[in-house]
Design a protein around this motif. Structure first.
Motif, short mmCIF file in Angstrom:
data_model
loop_
_atom_site.label_atom_id
_atom_site.label_comp_id
_atom_site.label_asym_id
_atom_site.label_seq_id
_atom_site.Cartn_x
_atom_site.Cartn_y
_atom_site.Cartn_z
N HIS A 1 -5.34 -44.21 -40.36
CA HIS A 1 -5.17 -43.23 -41.45
C HIS A 1 -5.45 -43.83 -42.83
O HIS A 1 -4.67 -43.76 -43.76
N ASP A 2 -6.62 -44.46 -42.91
CA ASP A 2 -7.13 -45.05 -44.16
C ASP A 2 -8.58 -44.61 -44.27
O ASP A 2 -9.40 -44.91 -43.39
N ASP B 1 -11.47 -44.68 -41.59
CA ASP B 1 -11.53 -43.45 -40.78
C ASP B 1 -12.85 -42.70 -40.91
O ASP B 1 -13.40 -42.24 -39.90
N ALA C 1 -7.02 -38.62 -34.21
CA ALA C 1 -6.77 -39.40 -35.42
C ALA C 1 -5.37 -39.14 -35.94
O ALA C 1 -4.93 -37.99 -36.04
N GLY D 1 -2.25 -39.13 -38.70
CA GLY D 1 -2.11 -38.82 -40.12
C GLY D 1 -1.36 -37.53 -40.33
O GLY D 1 -1.25 -36.70 -39.41
N SER D 2 -0.84 -37.35 -41.53
CA SER D 2 -0.16 -36.11 -41.86
C SER D 2 -1.17 -34.99 -41.97
O SER D 2 -2.39 -35.20 -41.96
N THR E 1 -3.23 -35.61 -44.96
CA THR E 1 -4.25 -36.62 -44.69
C THR E 1 -5.39 -36.01 -43.88
O THR E 1 -6.57 -36.29 -44.14
N HIS E 2 -5.04 -35.17 -42.93
CA HIS E 2 -6.03 -34.53 -42.08
C HIS E 2 -6.98 -33.66 -42.93
O HIS E 2 -8.21 -33.72 -42.75
N ARG F 1 -9.22 -35.88 -45.01
CA ARG F 1 -10.19 -36.55 -44.15
C ARG F 1 -11.31 -35.59 -43.75
O ARG F 1 -12.49 -35.95 -43.75
N SER G 1 -6.41 -33.78 -34.50
CA SER G 1 -5.67 -34.35 -35.61
C SER G 1 -4.81 -33.27 -36.25
O SER G 1 -5.29 -32.14 -36.44
N PRO G 2 -3.54 -33.55 -36.56
CA PRO G 2 -2.83 -34.78 -36.24
C PRO G 2 -2.79 -35.05 -34.73
O PRO G 2 -2.64 -34.12 -33.94
#
Length: 407
Positions: free
Chosen positions: A302-303, A307, A324, A326-327, A330-331, A334, A353-354
């Motif tokens: 989750h960077d 990613d 992947a 991530g929150s 974050t999703h 991304r 994802s999440p």
């Protein structure tokens, strides 16, 4: 039979005679699928299972009988409405079991007077004139190759002329084969070609061919059991959650790789249960390593700098699963970045994802369980909903995943 291949291989090396019962077809809510096996050696020792307990006793007896008379048999077990306590599957399913004797010393024979209800002895074996047991060298070669994780297929005659039943071919990925089914070479060639096609797809099941070797159904049913290397799981991100996921992946039978660009974190000491730990940029490693339709990719970094290039590559590969961590925030971020680099909506739809199923996971172990459950559901076609109160099937027929290459 692959789940007991290592032990059977040891029995062969020790010169033990044994009979193996293999599930060749299932119907309804059968507890185990094609390839499940139970074996009994000449001392009465049993390993494996064909039904999780429903018909094990009856199958054990069939194995003992096969050792006594050298006969290969195909037996059908189902549920009896007239007598719920009769031998059968209480779940209501139907299974067909192929019972094959594997005798390491074919020269040892006796007559029917040696049959008893006691565990059969090695010196009490007989090979009936009108039946056939497994070709021991072919069977041994298949078990040895399977134990080494090589890609091979064993094709056995489940239905057909009595003298043909149980005969076997060992088929390799290049189409070459060992053993033989009949004096008719065309039958061997056709059987080998059909088995190779199933091996290429990593499938286990039955195929119908004619006695004269024609590919049209009729006369002969082959049971083909494919042994293929374990599917890969590649875990990107050497984080605490990765260690738990490695253990879950190994439990599911995967060959597990951990990849991270940071050498201080990507070490064998931190991930002792991984098959390999790779220090490299994730996207560069993924572009250079081998994947197939069974490969599972789990992105835990989750960077964005890791990613985005990694998922841009992953979502265009014909793999089984791409997830992947991530929150939701974050999703969304991304996804926006992935669209900016040209990832299509169809490709994005493949991203889970999440990552994982909603089981309320908190700890790394619970999160790994959540991810593993989603991987299994994707592979088997499960819905992920609780079985209690639902009308979804308990067992799913699908053994391949839906994911295909996008674009």
């Amino acid at each position: 039979m692959l789940d007991i291949a290592d032990e059977l291989n040891r029995w062969v090396e020790e010169g033990r005679d044994f009979a193996v019962a293999t599930v060749v077809s299932v119907g309804g809510s059968a507890p185990r699928g094609p390839g499940a096996a139970l074996a009994v050696d000449s001392h009465g020792t049993a390993i494996g299972s064909v039904s999780g307990g429903c018909v094990e006793g009856a199958v054990y007896d069939l194995c003992v009988q096969a050792l006594q008379d050298g006969t290969t048999v195909l037996e059908r077990f189902g549920y009896s409405d007239e007598d719920a306590f009769a031998v059968g599957l209480t779940c209501g399913g139907v299974i067909e079991v192929l019972v094959t004797p594997v005798c390491t010393d074919d020269s040892t024979r006796t007559d029917d007077s040696t049959r008893t209800d006691e565990p059969v002895r090695a010196d009490a074996l007989v090979r009936a004139d009108d039946s056939v047991g497994a070709d021991a060298p072919v069977f041994a070669a298949w078990l040895s190759a399977a134990a080494r994780g090589e890609a091979v297929a064993l094709a056995r005659v489940a239905r057909g002329p009595v003298g043909l039943r149980g005969s076997a071919l060992l088929v390799h990925t290049d189409g070459s084969y060992e053993g033989g089914l009949d004096a008719h070479p065309e039958l061997d060639r056709t059987a080998a070609a059909e088995a190779r096609a199933m091996l290429d797809a990593g499938r286990t099941g039955t195929v119908e061919i004619s006695e004269d070797g024609a590919r049209c159904p009729g006369g002969v049913t082959l049971f083909v059991e494919s042994s293929v290397p374990p599917p890969r799981m590649i875990v990107f991100g050497a984080v605490d959650f990765a260690a738990a996921l490695v253990r879950a992946g190994k439990f599911l039978g995967h060959h597990v790789t951990v990849c991270d660009a940071r050498p201080v974190f990507a070490t064998g000491a931190r991930f002792p249960e991984a098959d390999e730990v790779v220090v490299d940029w994730p996207h560069r490693y993924l572009r250079g390593t081998g994947t197939d339709h069974r490969t599972v990719l789990c992105v835990l970094t989750h960077d964005a700098k890791f990613d985005v290039p990694l998922l841009e590559t992953a979502l265009r590969l014909p793999v089984a699963y791409v997830g992947a961590m991530g929150s939701r925030r974050t999703h969304e971020d991304r996804n926006r970045r992935l669209r900016e680099v040209g990832v299509t909506e169809g490709e994005l739809a493949r991203l889970r994802s999440p990552i994982g199923l909603d089981i309320g996971a908190r700890t790394p172990e619970e999160t790994a369980l959540s991810i593993a459950a989603e991987i299994v559901a994707a592979r088997r076609g499960g819905s992920g909903v609780p079985l209690t109160g639902s009308r979804t099937p308990i067992h799913h027929d699908r053994v391949t995943v839906l994911a295909t290459a996008a674009g």
